[in-house]
Scaffold this motif. Structure first.
Motif, PDB file in Angstrom:
ATOM      1  N   SER A   1       0.844  -1.203   0.000  1.00 43.26           N
ATOM      2  CA  SER A   1       0.000   0.000   0.000  1.00 43.26           C
ATOM      3  C   SER A   1       0.877   1.251   0.000  1.00 43.26           C
ATOM      4  O   SER A   1       2.030   1.228   0.428  1.00 43.26           O
ATOM      5  CB  SER A   1      -0.900   0.006   1.239  1.00 43.26           C
ATOM      6  OG  SER A   1      -1.792  -1.086   1.200  1.00 43.26           O
ATOM      7  N   ILE A   2       0.278   2.343  -0.488  1.00 41.51           N
ATOM      8  CA  ILE A   2       0.993   3.612  -0.554  1.00 41.51           C
ATOM      9  C   ILE A   2       0.243   4.659   0.269  1.00 41.51           C
ATOM     10  O   ILE A   2      -0.674   5.306  -0.225  1.00 41.51           O
ATOM     11  CB  ILE A   2       1.112   4.121  -2.005  1.00 41.51           C
ATOM     12  CG1 ILE A   2       1.824   3.107  -2.888  1.00 41.51           C
ATOM     13  CG2 ILE A   2       1.827   5.458  -2.050  1.00 41.51           C
ATOM     14  CD1 ILE A   2       1.823   3.488  -4.362  1.00 41.51           C
ATOM     15  N   LYS A   3       0.613   4.798   1.533  1.00 42.79           N
ATOM     16  CA  LYS A   3       0.123   5.923   2.331  1.00 42.79           C
ATOM     17  C   LYS A   3       1.100   7.070   2.180  1.00 42.79           C
ATOM     18  O   LYS A   3       0.723   8.221   2.046  1.00 42.79           O
ATOM     19  CB  LYS A   3       0.004   5.528   3.799  1.00 42.79           C
ATOM     20  CG  LYS A   3      -1.072   4.517   4.088  1.00 42.79           C
ATOM     21  CD  LYS A   3      -1.099   4.162   5.551  1.00 42.79           C
ATOM     22  CE  LYS A   3      -2.048   3.008   5.792  1.00 42.79           C
ATOM     23  NZ  LYS A   3      -1.901   2.450   7.127  1.00 42.79           N
ATOM     24  N   GLU A   4       2.373   6.725   2.243  1.00 39.72           N
ATOM     25  CA  GLU A   4       3.458   7.666   2.005  1.00 39.72           C
ATOM     26  C   GLU A   4       4.340   7.051   0.920  1.00 39.72           C
ATOM     27  O   GLU A   4       4.477   5.834   0.845  1.00 39.72           O
ATOM     28  CB  GLU A   4       4.277   7.899   3.279  1.00 39.72           C
ATOM     29  CG  GLU A   4       3.460   8.507   4.391  1.00 39.72           C
ATOM     30  CD  GLU A   4       4.236   8.619   5.702  1.00 39.72           C
ATOM     31  OE1 GLU A   4       5.481   8.535   5.685  1.00 39.72           O
ATOM     32  OE2 GLU A   4       3.582   8.781   6.739  1.00 39.72           O
TER      33      GLU A   4
ATOM     34  N   GLN B   1       1.399  14.513  -4.208  1.00 37.27           N
ATOM     35  CA  GLN B   1       1.700  15.036  -5.534  1.00 37.27           C
ATOM     36  C   GLN B   1       1.152  14.149  -6.651  1.00 37.27           C
ATOM     37  O   GLN B   1       1.060  14.581  -7.783  1.00 37.27           O
ATOM     38  CB  GLN B   1       3.210  15.168  -5.712  1.00 37.27           C
ATOM     39  CG  GLN B   1       3.859  16.165  -4.791  1.00 37.27           C
ATOM     40  CD  GLN B   1       5.353  16.253  -5.037  1.00 37.27           C
ATOM     41  OE1 GLN B   1       5.823  15.990  -6.134  1.00 37.27           O
ATOM     42  NE2 GLN B   1       6.098  16.622  -4.017  1.00 37.27           N
ATOM     43  N   LEU B   2       0.796  12.900  -6.321  1.00 36.24           N
ATOM     44  CA  LEU B   2       0.424  11.940  -7.352  1.00 36.24           C
ATOM     45  C   LEU B   2      -1.000  11.428  -7.157  1.00 36.24           C
ATOM     46  O   LEU B   2      -1.479  11.308  -6.027  1.00 36.24           O
ATOM     47  CB  LEU B   2       1.389  10.752  -7.324  1.00 36.24           C
ATOM     48  CG  LEU B   2       2.869  11.108  -7.473  1.00 36.24           C
ATOM     49  CD1 LEU B   2       3.730   9.890  -7.228  1.00 36.24           C
ATOM     50  CD2 LEU B   2       3.137  11.691  -8.851  1.00 36.24           C
ATOM     51  N   ILE B   3      -1.652  11.064  -8.265  1.00 33.51           N
ATOM     52  CA  ILE B   3      -3.037  10.614  -8.189  1.00 33.51           C
ATOM     53  C   ILE B   3      -3.177   9.240  -7.563  1.00 33.51           C
ATOM     54  O   ILE B   3      -4.249   8.879  -7.105  1.00 33.51           O
ATOM     55  CB  ILE B   3      -3.703  10.618  -9.585  1.00 33.51           C
ATOM     56  CG1 ILE B   3      -2.951   9.696 -10.546  1.00 33.51           C
ATOM     57  CG2 ILE B   3      -3.800  12.010 -10.142  1.00 33.51           C
ATOM     58  CD1 ILE B   3      -3.635   9.483 -11.877  1.00 33.51           C
ATOM     59  N   PHE B   4      -2.106   8.442  -7.522  1.00 31.06           N
ATOM     60  CA  PHE B   4      -2.222   7.102  -6.965  1.00 31.06           C
ATOM     61  C   PHE B   4      -1.818   7.027  -5.494  1.00 31.06           C
ATOM     62  O   PHE B   4      -1.748   5.950  -4.925  1.00 31.06           O
ATOM     63  CB  PHE B   4      -1.454   6.066  -7.787  1.00 31.06           C
ATOM     64  CG  PHE B   4      -0.041   6.446  -8.105  1.00 31.06           C
ATOM     65  CD1 PHE B   4       0.974   6.259  -7.183  1.00 31.06           C
ATOM     66  CD2 PHE B   4       0.268   6.975  -9.341  1.00 31.06           C
ATOM     67  CE1 PHE B   4       2.269   6.593  -7.479  1.00 31.06           C
ATOM     68  CE2 PHE B   4       1.569   7.307  -9.655  1.00 31.06           C
ATOM     69  CZ  PHE B   4       2.571   7.118  -8.720  1.00 31.06           C
TER      70      PHE B   4
END
Length: 161
Positions: free
Chosen positions: A72-75, A103-106
């Motif tokens: 997962s991408i929280k940070e 900064q990114l949509i994902f």
């Protein structure tokens, strides 16, 4: 016939699992500029492309990138190194995703989700350095786990003047 098909499938699967590296992919190749990449994550490859090599020499150009997230991408943090002759000559790092500032949509995508981006990228440099070199890029999340990484080989013999 079915036995021979099964045997071929088993051999293909064994040869794939016996491989220790991902293949080198061509991003683009024109007369005086070539860019190739290889995933440096031993567990995952990804797709990356641009339309034309000459687009990279502009300030902003369009890319396409895709992968299935293993984390997962929280940070999200990026670290890139410019490597010439086996020595790191320049390093860059930045925060791309953090709570309240993305900064990114994902940013915020979860493990197992498909990540696909098609659109503009701005490198923030005026010209691609000439010569042959490697740009090593690594994306890590809040747990310091690699989300994606690649070594880009650049061969640039463009004359900017």
């Amino acid at each position: 016939m079915k036995t021979s098909n099964a045997l071929v499938l088993i051999l293909v699967l064994l040869s794939i699992s016996a491989s220790t590296e991902w293949p080198t992919h061509t991003v683009c190749k024109e007369d005086n500029l070539e860019i190739h990449y290889k995933s440096c994550d031993p567990q995952q490859d990804f797709a990356f492309s641009i339309d034309r090599c000459s687009d990279v020499t502009t300030h902003t150009f369009n890319i396409r990138a895709a992968m299935v997230l293993r984390h997962s991408i929280k940070e999200l943090y990026v670290k890139a190194d410019l490597i010439i002759g086996g020595k790191t000559v320049l390093s860059y790092s930045d925060t791309l995703c953090e709570p309240g500032h993305s900064q990114l949509i994902f940013c915020g995508k979860k493990k197992g989700e498909h990540l696909y981006y098609e659109g503009p990228v701005t490198l923030g440099i005026k010209e691609i350095p000439q010569g042959e070199y490697t740009v090593s890029a690594r994306l890590t999340n809040e747990d310091h786990v690699t989300v994606a990484c690649a070594d880009f080989t650049v061969k640039n013999y463009l004359d900017y003047y």
